[in-house]
Write a protein that holds these residues in place. Structure first.
Motif, PDB file in Angstrom:
ATOM      1  N   MET A  63      44.700 -17.381   1.405  1.00  0.00           N
ATOM      2  CA  MET A  63      44.713 -18.007   2.052  1.00  0.00           C
ATOM      3  C   MET A  63      45.245 -19.956   1.761  1.00  0.00           C
ATOM      4  O   MET A  63      45.521 -20.587   2.273  1.00  0.00           O
ATOM      5  N   VAL A  64      45.085 -19.419   0.254  1.00  0.00           N
ATOM      6  CA  VAL A  64      45.691 -20.842  -0.558  1.00  0.00           C
ATOM      7  C   VAL A  64      47.180 -21.700  -0.049  1.00  0.00           C
ATOM      8  O   VAL A  64      47.276 -22.759   0.471  1.00  0.00           O
ATOM      9  N   SER A  65      47.880 -20.868   0.203  1.00  0.00           N
ATOM     10  CA  SER A  65      49.479 -21.310   0.154  1.00  0.00           C
ATOM     11  C   SER A  65      49.509 -20.988   2.017  1.00  0.00           C
ATOM     12  O   SER A  65      49.998 -22.115   1.849  1.00  0.00           O
ATOM     13  N   THR A  66      48.878 -20.692   2.253  1.00  0.00           N
ATOM     14  CA  THR A  66      48.995 -20.255   4.302  1.00  0.00           C
ATOM     15  C   THR A  66      48.293 -21.796   4.523  1.00  0.00           C
ATOM     16  O   THR A  66      48.311 -23.133   5.250  1.00  0.00           O
ATOM     17  N   GLY A  67      47.334 -21.845   3.264  1.00  0.00           N
ATOM     18  CA  GLY A  67      46.356 -23.406   3.370  1.00  0.00           C
ATOM     19  C   GLY A  67      47.277 -24.549   3.175  1.00  0.00           C
ATOM     20  O   GLY A  67      47.071 -25.741   3.938  1.00  0.00           O
TER      21      GLY A  67
END
Length: 418
Positions: A63-67
């Motif tokens: 989710m960090v990279s997606t965010g």
């Protein structure tokens, strides 16, 4: 039970009213204090999903990279408005720390248990006299249209199977057989038959009427501005309409919860996650089953003779200002997944924006505050506030009665980020 108490609930959303319901059933005197009107936060116009399928927390691996990919695109499903805000910076740091495989593995069984318990309680509430809130146990379909979406959906279905949550992977033909009145343009989907949905405004209206008839007191347009303290606890809340004492206090203030307990010098990491909904009256496509358009993160829920499209997560502070480009992004996603809806005329739709209380690890806060023995948190549910409202209310009543909670609340404790 420890005897009849006077319990004051701060917040008149789905969780606050559910807490009032189960506290009243336990024999307590209940007062609900709400700064606006009942349900005016994010309880009236949400997607109305009751979803055991949503067992993966917001803070999950990747989710960090997606965010980071999404956060600079104002039309993306997840958007952070650039601003200087130390609380926001700390929240992001805690969120990044929580996006681990270990956190996801610990959280999934808990979210499953909370959701399944809540669905059963919704079923009970729907059977009460004059409590018809269009509760339908028709399941939920997660639609995907890309290879990446298919991969993610199948991985989620595998997690579901490991947790004992039924999930069926369907191609376009299988979707058409399940919902023959809908034209599917998506490549395929995953059907979760154990999910359900309801009409949020009816749930709130009927539950308030039920509670008022049973003697629960409602103080609307009443803002908490402070507290009177006693040794190790709270004696009263101070509002702009007077002082209200009680034996126990329930914090169900949604996205406004950190500001409320900030007056007690308590740190409760929560950010306001703005979500949007677009509701139209339709005489054409009438699905029985709600959908989630997976890559676009948009929910499509049938509500009587209306369809509601809901989605996005926008971290922009305590503002409900509507950004039309984000509304248009929801509407533009529809033709990639579903046909037969015709052009959705945004100008003729009911458009709404509301704030969800989002914790850094995607789990709610349920339990007593260590520094104030008679203050209990019931907030931080992110996008699952309506879905988990009844089980949260029941757990709150168990805590007030000093019972061992029916679900282990260790991961939901209020001081876990202290």
């Amino acid at each position: 039970m420890t005897g009849k108490k006077h319990v004051l609930v701060i917040g008149g959303g789905a969780i606050g009213l559910s807490a009032a319901h189960y506290l009243h059933l336990a024999g307590h005197e209940v007062t609900v204090v709400e700064k606006g009107e009942i349900g005016s936060g994010s309880s009236l116009h949400n997607a109305g999903l009751v979803c055991p399928s949503h067992f993966i927390p917001l803070a999950a691996p990747g989710m960090v990279s997606t965010g980071l990919r999404w956060m600079f695109k104002p039309e993306s499903p997840f958007y952070i408005k650039p601003r200087f805000d130390p609380a926001m910076a700390r929240w992001l740091w805690l969120f990044a720390r929580s996006c681990t495989q270990r956190h996801m593995a610990r959280s999934m069984p808990l979210l499953r248990d909370l959701s399944i318990a809540s669905l059963a309680l919704f079923d009970e509430m729907a059977g009460l006299e004059r409590m018809n809130f269009e509760f339908r146990k028709n399941g939920l379909i997660m639609l995907f249209r890309t290879g990446h979406g298919r991969h993610a959906a199948i991985a989620a279905a595998a997690h579901a199977g490991a947790l004992g949550v039924e999930a069926r992977i369907l191609d376009r033909k299988g979707l058409a057989e399940l919902e023959p009145g809908v034209e599917f343009l998506a490549e395929g989907g995953v059907y979760y038959p154990g999910d359900a949905h309801l009409t949020p405004s009816l749930f709130m209206e009927r539950l308030r009427t039920l509670l008022a008839g049973r003697g629960v007191r409602f103080m609307t347009s009443t803002t908490v501005i402070g507290f009177e303290q006693r040794p190790s606890g709270i004696a009263a809340v101070v509002t702009d309409r007077g002082r209200y004492s009680a034996d126990e206090f329930i914090l169900a203030g949604g996205a406004w919860s950190p500001g409320i307990v900030g007056r007690l010098k308590l740190d409760l990491p929560v950010q306001a996650g703005k979500g949007y909904s677009v509701t139209i009256r339709t005489a054409t496509a009438r699905p029985r089953i709600p959908f989630i358009l997976d890559e676009a993160r948009v929910a499509v829920t049938p509500m009587g003779d209306h369809l509601r499209f809901a989605g996005t997560m926008e971290l922009a502070g305590l503002t409900t200002a509507i950004t039309m480009r984000r509304v248009q992004a929801i509407v533009r996603a529809l033709p990639y997944y579903l046909g037969g809806l015709g052009a959705v005329q945004v100008e003729q739709a009911d458009i709404w924006a509301g704030l969800r209380p989002v914790s850094p690890d995607g789990l709610p806060y349920i339990g007593r505050f260590r520094r104030y023995e008679n203050l209990i948190a019931a907030t931080g549910h992110s996008m699952l506030g309506m879905s988990l409202a009844p089980v949260t209310g029941k757990l709150v009543a168990e805590i007030v009665d000093d019972k061992v909670p029916s679900i282990d609340l260790h991961l939901l404790r209020t001081d876990r980020f202290a």
